[in-house]
Write an enzyme that holds these catalytic residues in place. Structure first.
Site, PDB file in Angstrom:
ATOM      1  N   HIS A 280      -1.588   5.510 -30.848  1.00  0.00           N
ATOM      2  CA  HIS A 280      -2.614   4.455 -30.968  1.00  0.00           C
ATOM      3  C   HIS A 280      -2.259   3.194 -30.193  1.00  0.00           C
ATOM      4  CE1 HIS A 280      -5.099   6.326 -34.244  1.00  0.00           C
ATOM      5  NE2 HIS A 280      -4.016   7.086 -34.262  1.00  0.00           N
TER       6      HIS A 280
ATOM      7  N   LEU B 277     -10.034  -2.284 -31.501  1.00  0.00           N
ATOM      8  CA  LEU B 277     -11.271  -1.893 -32.188  1.00  0.00           C
ATOM      9  C   LEU B 277     -12.155  -3.082 -32.486  1.00  0.00           C
ATOM     10  CD1 LEU B 277     -10.041   0.858 -34.658  1.00  0.00           C
ATOM     11  CD2 LEU B 277     -10.880   1.050 -32.327  1.00  0.00           C
TER      12      LEU B 277
ATOM     13  N   GLY C 157      -5.936  -0.837 -36.761  1.00  0.00           N
ATOM     14  CA  GLY C 157      -6.880   0.043 -36.098  1.00  0.00           C
ATOM     15  C   GLY C 157      -6.744   1.502 -36.510  1.00  0.00           C
TER      16      GLY C 157
ATOM     17  N   ASP D 249      -2.859  -4.219 -25.364  1.00  0.00           N
ATOM     18  CA  ASP D 249      -3.390  -3.562 -26.559  1.00  0.00           C
ATOM     19  C   ASP D 249      -3.760  -2.132 -26.199  1.00  0.00           C
ATOM     20  OD1 ASP D 249      -4.471  -3.100 -29.073  1.00  0.00           O
ATOM     21  OD2 ASP D 249      -5.457  -5.058 -29.156  1.00  0.00           O
TER      22      ASP D 249
END
Ligand code: ADP
Ligand code: G6P
Length: 740
Positions: free
Chosen positions: A176, A382, A37, A378
């Site tokens: 992220h 994406l 991602g 998560d």
């Protein structure tokens, strides 16, 4: 820098992965696009804006091998539209920093799977070194960059090294992956170092507000920093750090237009497709997804031979044992479930263990009936967003795990608990049987939101916030003191210990000028006058000096770092070994004075002395301090660094901590902890001895800059905050005491 300027200046991105990964192929070293991602999100950004990307090329070079581009430390455009600055790592660094600390420790821990996390000292050491290396390359490449923007869990210490080299630079960080709750994060043996690394930034960004709140919790509880949960700011010494939630988006229009153009996927039109797209990672819940699909076929036989689960899995981190084990488990499950439900012409699970080209991926997203996105945890995910962007034909349905960051905004998707197989099976059934008008409404809303909050919106939001200077937090409020102290003090007598310089007064250029500010005087007098409060001053100053500064007889003075103590209710104390050292002080003073450069001077305090070098020219200070330490040691004294000063103390194992204990025992007896509650406020590392000794026994505050670790429970930005504390203590309601 204004916001407009910040947007025009090039940006420098540092992440572990470059947008391409170098592989050893039959024709030598070759480049392939990187998976995941982070790269999917950042690559289009840099391609459009230009700038520099600092990162690891994804391979440990063997002796004599050269990268198929640029070169270590050299920048090259590589036809990408932006510059690449590679960080070259050796094989053992890759093992310990990347496979080890990043992927065996931080990845599972931050996904709240602590039983999978390994805690290896040597991995941590390499992580630290490699982070420094990334910071060095970033500094070399920074040029005119308006912002150094660091990404993800591999590089959480790099901001600390960057801050030292690029003191004035704006530094931003974006994570992220999730930031875990306090009771998970604190299992990391180096948790405080990680937090301190992140606090070297001006802005720390997360995907969703929950992760930002977890981070604030950890900073408050593990570092004692003051945080404002509403404005998401942290007071960190003389700096203010802004925290924010910036949910990442995708390049929506690119996916959408590719979906219009891509040829039909070979799978389309035969069976109905339930699609899974992931890196092969245990956080993605692939086995659970297969089991839920098996449950669907058990409970709803009408879907047998009508529906396939098409699972694409990109190989990932296959050198880490847990990933190998996962691959074995998935292979077995596919075999077993297919063995159970396959017909002569159809296997219900089609499993592709590889990366697929973009046009094929986009076509599959478009042609799938259901996307089954069921990670066990998560940061964002994406795939869910890419699926929505590609739904340009007959609308499909998104089923998403409640514990993926994406589910917080993608409200029109059907959400499931990925561990609940029955619920997931029934939700897939609902998706497969949903009427078109409902599918169309849900998908239209999802698409509208993702088009609006695309990756450009994300970048703009982050860069705008990074370009703004966050205002300082202001002094602590009554509410802060109530939270820290009220339950602790309850109905107990208070023994309040206060350092003087830097705690009650700001640090000034000469100790004689550090008179007590009016607000401190007021607070101190009011506290000392209360019948349920005993005040002690714990200072490095000589006894007569500190007594003169305070001018009260009803308080205790632990002077000379506690070597001389006098106070109401107990015998004066003078450490028994002191007379032995007193005779040597004049000689030591003479020696130090002889070697003192211009501006340095010696403060004699009977049993100790202080060599002050604040007024020495800055380039001569460290030499002056070094010479002073040498002379002090030569005379058989102990040298300890203080603020722009070196202290000489008799080497008798006595410090402010021991002094506090002496006061408590002399005044309240050996069971003092049942009779009084202790609060200690200090500002430098001589106070750390007291903080350490009092850990768990008192509420402690460290005042001032935050660049050093502390054993204190809380931090206060400056002396004015201590005045507020005194005011709160002075006005707190008086109750009947437990014991008086
Ligand atoms: P993570 O960052 O944990 O890998 P994300 O869902 O956020 O998870 O991002 C995964 C990215 O990898 C997406 O951009 C997706 O398109 C891409 N991807 C995943 N599986 C494949 C595959 N088999 N082939 C090609 N690209 C893939
Ligand atoms: C996640 C991480 C990224 C990482 C990606 C792929 O998206 O947040 O930082 O790049 O997974 O993992 P890898 O280990 O191959 O870089």
């Amino acid at each position: 820098m204004s916001e407009a300027e910040a947007h025009e200046r090039p940006i420098l991105i540092a992440s572990n992965r470059l947008p391409f990964t170098v592989h050893r192929g039959p024709r030598g070293l070759e480049r392939k696009p990187s998976a995941g991602g982070l790269v999917s999100a950042l690559e289009p950004v840099l391609r459009k804006r230009g700038g520099t990307w600092v990162g690891w090329p994804g391979i440990a070079l063997r002796k004599g091998e050269r990268l198929p581009f640029g070169g270590p430390g050299r920048l090259g455009r590589e036809g990408l539209g932006y510059e690449i600055a590679p960080v070259v790592l050796s094989e053992s660094e890759v093992n310990r920093y990347y496979h080890g600390f990043s992927n065996r420790t931080l990845w599972p821990l931050f996904h709240s799977m602590h039983e999978r996390a390994a805690f290896e000292r040597r991995d941590w050491d390499t992580y630290r070194l490699v982070n420094e290396r990334f910071a060095e390359v970033a500094v070399e490449s920074a040029g005119r960059a308006g912002l150094v923007w660091i990404h993800d869990y591999h590089l959480m210490l790099a901001p600390a090294s960057l801050r030292q080299s690029l003191d004035g630079a704006r530094i931003g960080f974006f994570l992220h992956i999730p930031f875990p709750p306090y009771d998970v994060f604190r299992l990391l043996p180096w948790d405080r170092e990680i937090l301190r690394g992140l606090l070297s930034c001006d802005l720390v960004g997360f995907h969703v507000p929950g992760y930002a709140q977890n981070f604030l919790d950890c900073v408050e509880r593990r570092l004692g920093a003051r945080v404002d949960r509403r404005s998401l700011r942290i007071e960190w010494g003389d700096r203010t750090i802004q925290v924010g939630a910036f949910p990442i988006g995708i390049d929506f229009d690119a996916f959408s237009s590719q979906a219009h153009e891509a040829p039909p996927s070979p799978e389309a039109g035969r069976e109905r497709i339930v699609l899974g797209v992931d890196r092969l990672d245990y956080t993605k819940g692939i086995p659970e997804r297969f089991l839920a699909f098996e449950r669907l076929l058990e409970r709803h036989p009408e879907h047998r031979e009508q529906v396939v689960l098409l699972q694409l899995a990109v190989p990932s981190r296959s050198q880490v044992a847990a990933y190998k084990e996962l691959k074995r488990r998935i292979d077995e499950l596919v075999g077993r479930i297919n063995g159970r439900f396959a017909s002569a012409s159809l296997s219900p699970i089609r499993y592709l263990y590889r990366s697929v080209p973009q046009d094929r991926l986009v076509a599959l997203y478009r042609d799938a009936d259901v996307a089954l996105v069921t990670p066990l945890r998560d940061g964002m995910n994406l795939v869910a967003k890419e699926f929505a962007a590609c739904q340009v034909g007959d609308p499909g349905v998104l089923v998403i795990s409640e514990v993926a960051g994406a589910s917080e905004t993608m409200r029109e998707a059907l959400s499931v608990n990925p561990y609940n197989l029955d619920e997931t099976a029934e939700t897939v059934h609902r998706a497969l049987t949903m009427e078109e008008d409902e599918r169309a409404s849900r998908m239209a809303s999802l698409r509208r939101r993702e088009r609006r909050y695309n990756v450009e919106h994300w970048v703009k939001g982050f860069l705008d916030a990074a370009g703004r200077k966050s205002p300082a937090l202001g002094l602590p409020l009554r509410q802060d003191f109530e939270n820290w102290l009220e339950p602790f003090l309850a109905r107990y007598r208070l023994a309040l210990f206060l350092d003087y310089d830097g705690t009650l007064t700001p640090i000034v250029d000469h100790p004689a000028k550090a008179t007590l500010p009016e607000a401190a005087r007021r607070g101190l007098d009011a506290c000392a006058s209360r019948s349920d409060t005993d005040v002690s001053l714990v200072s490095g100053r000589a006894l007569a000096d500190i007594r003169a500064m305070i001018g009260r007889d009803d308080v205790t003075y632990a002077a000379n770092h506690g070597l001389e103590i006098e106070g109401p209710g107990f015998e004066p104390f003078l450490h028994e070994d002191l007379p032995h050292y007193r005779g040597r002080i004049p000689d030591l003073t003479r020696a130090l004075t002889e070697h003192a450069p211009e501006g340095a001077w010696v403060e004699e305090k009977s049993y100790t002395l202080t060599f002050h070098f604040r007024q020495v020219r800055s380039e001569g200070r460290s030499r002056a301090a070094e010479a002073a330490r040498r002379i002090i040691n030569k005379f058989g004294f102990q040298a300890r660094d203080a603020k722009m000063a070196v202290e000489a103390r008799p080497p008798i194992g006595w410090d402010k901590g021991r002094a506090v204990l002496h006061v408590l025992r002399s005044r309240y007896g050996p069971s003092w902890s049942e009779r009084v509650r202790v609060v200690y406020v200090g500002d430098d590392h001589t106070d750390e001895d007291a903080f350490r000794l009092l850990e768990g026994l008192a509420v402690t505050f460290r005042v001032g800059r935050a660049d050093e670790p502390t054993a204190a429970a809380h931090r206060l930005g400056r002396a004015e905050a201590v005045h507020e504390l005194l005011d709160w203590l002075a006005r707190r309601p008086s109750h009947d005491l437990h014991e008086s």
